[in-house]
Design a protein around this motif. Structure first.
Motif, short mmCIF file in Angstrom:
data_model
loop_
_atom_site.label_atom_id
_atom_site.label_comp_id
_atom_site.label_asym_id
_atom_site.label_seq_id
_atom_site.Cartn_x
_atom_site.Cartn_y
_atom_site.Cartn_z
N HIS A 35 -8.44 -5.33 -5.69
CA HIS A 35 -8.26 -6.46 -4.90
C HIS A 35 -6.29 -6.40 -5.15
N PRO A 36 -5.58 -5.73 -6.00
CA PRO A 36 -4.11 -5.49 -5.62
C PRO A 36 -4.13 -5.14 -4.36
N MET A 37 -4.83 -4.08 -3.55
CA MET A 37 -4.48 -3.49 -2.50
C MET A 37 -4.21 -4.52 -1.56
N LEU A 38 -5.30 -5.54 -1.45
CA LEU A 38 -6.04 -6.75 -0.70
C LEU A 38 -4.69 -7.44 -0.69
N LYS A 39 -4.27 -7.78 -2.20
CA LYS A 39 -3.56 -8.77 -2.71
C LYS A 39 -2.15 -8.50 -1.22
N SER A 40 -1.93 -7.19 -1.42
CA SER A 40 -0.41 -6.94 -0.73
C SER A 40 0.16 -6.37 0.09
N GLY A 41 -1.74 -6.02 0.71
CA GLY A 41 -1.45 -5.13 1.95
C GLY A 41 -1.30 -3.94 2.48
N VAL A 42 -1.16 -3.02 1.28
CA VAL A 42 -1.07 -1.78 0.84
C VAL A 42 -1.54 -1.04 0.63
N PHE A 43 -2.01 0.22 0.82
CA PHE A 43 -3.64 0.46 1.04
C PHE A 43 -3.35 2.23 1.12
N ASN A 44 -2.21 2.54 0.36
CA ASN A 44 -1.82 3.52 0.78
C ASN A 44 -2.74 4.44 -0.87
N SER A 45 -3.69 3.75 -1.75
CA SER A 45 -4.19 4.18 -2.62
C SER A 45 -5.73 4.46 -2.88
N TYR A 46 -6.15 3.83 -1.34
CA TYR A 46 -7.43 3.73 -1.47
C TYR A 46 -8.60 4.51 -1.19
N PRO A 47 -7.64 5.63 -0.57
CA PRO A 47 -8.37 6.95 -0.66
C PRO A 47 -8.52 7.47 -1.87
#
Length: 164
Positions: A35-47
């Motif tokens: 959810h924080p990634m979706l909110k910020s649009g930053v997906f660096n920590s997704y993998p």
């Protein structure tokens, strides 16, 4: 499976249910990271989040499969069938959840944060793309709902097995 062979049917079913509870906690943990990634649009920590979740789900799946095997070996046919069905449904749920996450990420990357709720104001091609993603998300959510309902129904059947 070897360490489970000394357990009776009741203990195996209870252990399987604990595995289910751990799955729910793992889903929640992963959602909390997404959810924080979706909110910020930053997906660096997704993998890294995916790798961690994959490892957790692999361990839980191995535990569940071991319990299913021992239930089957012990002649607990009905409990074995129910737990195997839950395991299959959990695999489907995980696949659907991953697909939903990818759609959510695609939508977030395609649409700036300020425009997330106002699809009608977007340009033609972008608007079409977002609407296609929305259709996909809605279809996946519907399938997920059906899957979760089937898991819950099977868990109720498993509870009845505990009472027999």
């Amino acid at each position: 499976a070897n360490k489970l062979r000394c357990l009776d049917r009741i203990a195996l079913i209870r252990g399987f249910r604990k595995t289910q509870e751990a799955r729910v906690a793992s889903y929640s943990k992963f959602e909390t990271k997404l959810h924080p990634m979706l909110k910020s649009g930053v997906f660096n920590s997704y993998p890294a989040a995916c790798s961690e979740a994959t490892a957790e789900f692999a361990t839980l799946s191995a535990d569940a499969k071991a319990a299913i095997l021992v239930l089957e070996e012990n002649g607990a046919t009905e409990a074995s069938k129910i737990t195997a069905r839950i395991q299959a449904l959990e695999g489907e749920k995980l696949t659907l959840t991953a697909a939903l996450h990818l759609d959510e990420i695609k939508r977030r990357k395609a649409c700036p944060a300020g425009e997330m709720d106002d699809v009608e104001s977007l340009s033609g091609e972008l608007r079409r793309d977002i609407l296609m993603i929305e259709q996909s998300r809605n279809a996946i959510r519907e399938k997920l709902g059906i899957c979760v309902l089937a898991i819950n129904e099977a868990l109720e059947e498993l509870t009845m097995e505990l009472e027999d």
